[in-house]
Design an enzyme around this catalytic site. Structure first.
Site, short mmCIF file in Angstrom:
data_model
loop_
_atom_site.label_atom_id
_atom_site.label_comp_id
_atom_site.label_asym_id
_atom_site.label_seq_id
_atom_site.Cartn_x
_atom_site.Cartn_y
_atom_site.Cartn_z
N LYS A 113 -11.49 -8.72 -0.92
CA LYS A 113 -10.63 -8.61 0.27
C LYS A 113 -11.48 -8.23 1.48
CE LYS A 113 -10.63 -3.87 0.84
NZ LYS A 113 -11.41 -3.20 1.86
N ASP A 141 -7.38 0.69 -3.11
CA ASP A 141 -7.30 -0.77 -2.91
C ASP A 141 -6.63 -1.49 -4.09
OD1 ASP A 141 -8.65 -0.56 -0.48
OD2 ASP A 141 -10.60 -0.72 -1.44
#
Ligand code: C5P
Length: 319
Positions: A10, A146
């Site tokens: 990401k 995350d």
């Protein structure tokens, strides 16, 4: 039986630190976007005589296997399965897990968290047990901030709280391009947050920039529309002053790249990866090639990837 899964990276488009809790953790607001850079996780089962899960990492001795998030994830699942089924002594076979790294480590792209989410998806299948629905707050606390984003398995999201609040957003049009530059140094997320707390409180427009971007993405954004937001987003990572203060050379690299590429550079997460936005991945590849040919000194040994938000792999890599 061998099961495999790709675990993509990401990047953060803006990252606002919106509060600090009593336990020292920070409340965040950030747009997370998955990009085409990935690790590959494989699980083999049953392996005769394997008592516990064993992780092997291909071609990279620097990846710690002890305490790796992939093992934390499988151990958490095993424990949850035992308490859910009431069979506290039930033995699940040890998994032989192999990890191939494609995502640079400690570079702000959450490779370890993505690997952990892949492990959470694969292990129940490997063991032939029910999937466990782990509450996002528990995922964030036990495995990391995350992880809930990757478990949600969406291309883009507005992420808040400690990472447990994940509002899916429409994916950025597949044509968008990102040129990612990962400098040689690494930064520890914990150290960057700690430095952030030591620095004087600065006025920040990061929270508004993140909200504005999320609003644009709710109605659909393509690569050109995103690239038009680069200037606002480049100023919208509240962890930048802390990262630069810990690694001043990161500031120099960012200035040089801004000049060489003639566009704003953003930082993902707590660093160190810096990136520029392009309307298409073709343009990101072109910019990367020109940079590598004409200004290799500006890269100072960095790894460069041109990626898009849809593919599983980078379109171009240097060196
Ligand atoms: O979540 P992750 O394990 O990546 O976080 C590493 C460290 O970064 C934490 O131990 C904490 O010190 C800091 N952190 C924080 N607030 C967050 C996420 C991380 O203070 N929301």
């Amino acid at each position: 039986m061998k099961l495999e899964r790709i675990a993509r990276a990401k990047i953060n488009l803006g990252l606002a630190v919106t509060g600090r809790r009593e336990d020292g953790y920070h409340e965040l607001s950030s747009v997370f976007v998955r990009v085409g850079l990935a690790d590959r996780l494989a699980m083999t089962v049953p392996v005769p005589a394997l008592e516990d899960d064993v992780l092997a990492v291909a071609d990279d001795a620097e990846v710690p296997t002890e305490g790796n998030l992939v093992l934390s994830a499988t151990h958490m699942l095993r424990e949850m399965h035992r308490s859910a089924s009431g069979a506290t002594e039930e033995r699940l076979p040890g998994l032989a897990i192999a990890l191939e790294k494609g995502i640079p480590m400690a570079a702000g792209m959450a490779g370890g968290s993505s690997d952990a989410a892949a492990a959470l998806a694969l292990a129940p299948e490997a063991w032939g047990i029910e999937r466990q629905d782990v509450e996002p707050g528990e995922l964030a606390r036990r495995l990391g901030a995350d992880v809930p984003f990757f478990v949600a398995d969406v291309d883009a999201a507005l992420v808040g709280g400690l990472g447990e609040s994940v509002e899916p957003l429409a994916a950025i049009d597949g044509g968008a391009g990102f040129l990612l530059v990962t400098p040689r140094m690494t930064l520890s997320t914990a150290a960057v947050f700690a430095r952030h707390d030591e620095l004087p409180v600065a006025m920040s427009a990061a929270s508004e920039a993140v909200s504005a971007l999320a609003e644009l993405m709710r109605s659909g954004l393509d690569g050109g529309g995103l690239a038009a937001q680069a200037t606002q987003l480049a100023a919208a990572n509240d962890l930048w002053p802390a990262a630069r203060s810990l690694e001043p050379v990161l500031g120099t690299i960012r200035d040089r790249l801004t000049d060489a590429l003639d566009r704003p550079l953003l930082m993902t997460g707590s660093g160190t990866t810096l990136f520029a936005l392009y309307p298409s991945v073709t343009e990101a590849v072109e910019a990367g090639r020109t940079l590598a040919d004409e200004a290799p000194d500006e890269l100072a040994g960095a790894i460069v990837h041109a990626v898009d938000p849809i593919s599983a792999h980078a379109s171009w890599r240097y060196p």
